[in-house]
Design an enzyme around this catalytic site. Sequence first.
Site, PDB file in Angstrom:
ATOM      1  N   CYS A 141      25.546 -48.777  -6.344  1.00  0.00           N
ATOM      2  CA  CYS A 141      26.839 -49.394  -6.635  1.00  0.00           C
ATOM      3  C   CYS A 141      26.745 -50.016  -8.027  1.00  0.00           C
ATOM      4  O   CYS A 141      25.763 -49.824  -8.732  1.00  0.00           O
ATOM      5  CB  CYS A 141      27.246 -50.408  -5.567  1.00  0.00           C
ATOM      6  SG  CYS A 141      26.228 -51.887  -5.481  1.00  0.00           S
TER       7      CYS A 141
ATOM      8  N   CYS B  38      30.820 -47.203  -4.425  1.00  0.00           N
ATOM      9  CA  CYS B  38      32.010 -47.647  -5.152  1.00  0.00           C
ATOM     10  C   CYS B  38      32.380 -46.573  -6.171  1.00  0.00           C
ATOM     11  O   CYS B  38      31.530 -45.801  -6.616  1.00  0.00           O
ATOM     12  CB  CYS B  38      31.798 -49.003  -5.814  1.00  0.00           C
ATOM     13  SG  CYS B  38      30.648 -49.021  -7.202  1.00  0.00           S
TER      14      CYS B  38
ATOM     15  N   CYS C 293      27.475 -42.421 -12.469  1.00  0.00           N
ATOM     16  CA  CYS C 293      26.178 -42.121 -11.871  1.00  0.00           C
ATOM     17  C   CYS C 293      25.392 -41.123 -12.717  1.00  0.00           C
ATOM     18  O   CYS C 293      25.896 -40.056 -13.066  1.00  0.00           O
ATOM     19  CB  CYS C 293      26.377 -41.561 -10.470  1.00  0.00           C
ATOM     20  SG  CYS C 293      24.822 -41.286  -9.624  1.00  0.00           S
TER      21      CYS C 293
END
Length: 146
Positions: free
Chosen positions: A16, A88, A95
């Site tokens: 996250c 999230c 990412c």
Amino acid sequence: MTGAPPAARERVIFLCTHNSARSQMAEGMLRAWGEGRFDAFSAGTIQSDLRPEAVEVMREIGIDIGAQRSKAIDQLAGQSFDRLVTVCDEARESCPTLPGVTEQQHWQIDDPSAAEGDEEQRIGAFRRARDELAERVRDLVAEAGR
């Protein structure tokens, strides 16, 4: 004594933004409920501090995450993971590519750290996030057991 070698443990990382609540709770749950089949990790796109509310609501269900520490994803550079779970939208969008990941999942869980109101309303947001994560972690464990 002969027999098959023990099955490799699946390495799962929960990601996250701040690694302060949602990913930390999911990591603790998978460690507690993973039946020895998983190595659980968590990280954030940014390092922060573990939220005391997350520790409190996890203790309510018998899991102590108080010794866990927030980490930025770059602190785990060079490690390989089988499964990546973002919790999230911001983490999903930013990412990085991680080596070895064969399955990536996205669980959009509202950020309890953003909750406003009095103490009971804020802790309620952490409980809701915990309960939603618990359902998904249990599903992950059950799916892997099939």
